[in-house]
Scaffold this motif. Sequence first.
Motif, PDB file in Angstrom:
ATOM      1  N   LEU A   1      36.546  47.707  36.203  1.00  0.00           N
ATOM      2  CA  LEU A   1      36.231  46.776  35.318  1.00  0.00           C
ATOM      3  C   LEU A   1      37.131  45.550  35.731  1.00  0.00           C
ATOM      4  N   ILE A   2      38.050  45.129  36.279  1.00  0.00           N
ATOM      5  CA  ILE A   2      37.881  44.196  36.856  1.00  0.00           C
ATOM      6  C   ILE A   2      37.414  43.558  37.500  1.00  0.00           C
TER       7      ILE A   2
ATOM      8  N   PRO B   1      33.790  43.743  34.497  1.00  0.00           N
ATOM      9  CA  PRO B   1      34.643  43.941  33.056  1.00  0.00           C
ATOM     10  C   PRO B   1      33.453  43.915  31.863  1.00  0.00           C
TER      11      PRO B   1
ATOM     12  N   TYR C   1      36.625  46.170  29.505  1.00  0.00           N
ATOM     13  CA  TYR C   1      38.670  45.561  29.389  1.00  0.00           C
ATOM     14  C   TYR C   1      39.068  45.434  28.744  1.00  0.00           C
ATOM     15  N   GLN C   2      38.793  44.366  28.261  1.00  0.00           N
ATOM     16  CA  GLN C   2      39.776  44.061  27.018  1.00  0.00           C
ATOM     17  C   GLN C   2      39.163  44.729  25.973  1.00  0.00           C
TER      18      GLN C   2
ATOM     19  N   ASN D   1      48.704  47.336  32.289  1.00  0.00           N
ATOM     20  CA  ASN D   1      47.353  47.211  31.532  1.00  0.00           C
ATOM     21  C   ASN D   1      46.318  48.058  32.491  1.00  0.00           C
ATOM     22  N   ARG D   2      46.291  46.755  33.732  1.00  0.00           N
ATOM     23  CA  ARG D   2      45.222  47.806  34.961  1.00  0.00           C
ATOM     24  C   ARG D   2      45.504  48.670  34.715  1.00  0.00           C
TER      25      ARG D   2
ATOM     26  N   TYR E   1      43.708  50.740  32.400  1.00  0.00           N
ATOM     27  CA  TYR E   1      42.154  50.411  31.923  1.00  0.00           C
ATOM     28  C   TYR E   1      41.540  49.797  33.373  1.00  0.00           C
ATOM     29  N   GLN E   2      42.093  49.748  34.603  1.00  0.00           N
ATOM     30  CA  GLN E   2      40.478  49.523  35.644  1.00  0.00           C
ATOM     31  C   GLN E   2      39.348  49.441  36.074  1.00  0.00           C
TER      32      GLN E   2
END
Length: 221
Positions: free
Chosen positions: A75-76, A79, A170-171, A186-187, A190-191
């Motif tokens: 998602l980086i 996303p 991602y957000q 956060n990475r 949730y990455q």
Amino acid sequence: MLRWIIFLYSVAVCVNVQAATNVTLLSDNGIESWASKVFSGESIYSVEDYKGRLALKALSHHSASGLVLEKQIDLIATPYLNWSWLVEQTLSQLDEQSKAGDDFVARVYVVIDGGFMVWNTKSLNYVWSSNQDKGLVWNNAFAGSSVKMMSVRGQQSQQGLWYEEKRNVYQDLIETFGDKGSQKANRKAYQYIDMIAIMTDTDNSGKDAETYYGDIIFTEK
């Protein structure tokens, strides 16, 4: 000079291709790589042309089953979740935040697999709500806070009309499951997502639904 321009163009094309992942690829029968997941009765899924585009048709007759793809998405890098959907039949008079009303004419959702640490498994459901407003978020009635429901479409949305959707997953994960306090944290949390799923379900209400989904694509922008 001409060769250099051609080279730069080819690189740009490759970068653009790498920055988008079509996980359904309906035109090439890509949906066949998705596995069926049955919860209560089996909804019927088929690919056909419908109102100007190729679509995945979903029919639910008092049933709850979906299609699941196990695929890790970064998602980086990509996303944004892009999809289209159309609903021909909604579900009236349901409290969708209750167990008895936990039915949706359309869901597109993502899963972070916690593996052996099942308590770390998280799912974010983008749903078409038949009875609530657009833009609400709540805990799933059965799974609690580990599964978040987000009404991307609500009761004011029109039947028989294609809607185009775009969400920054991602957000959305950060906002729905909680900011970990730093970009690094956060990475870590949730990455990556590990599964994508589609489901049209009406088992709790005992009703019928007819829905169409377009291709589901993850993009950089």
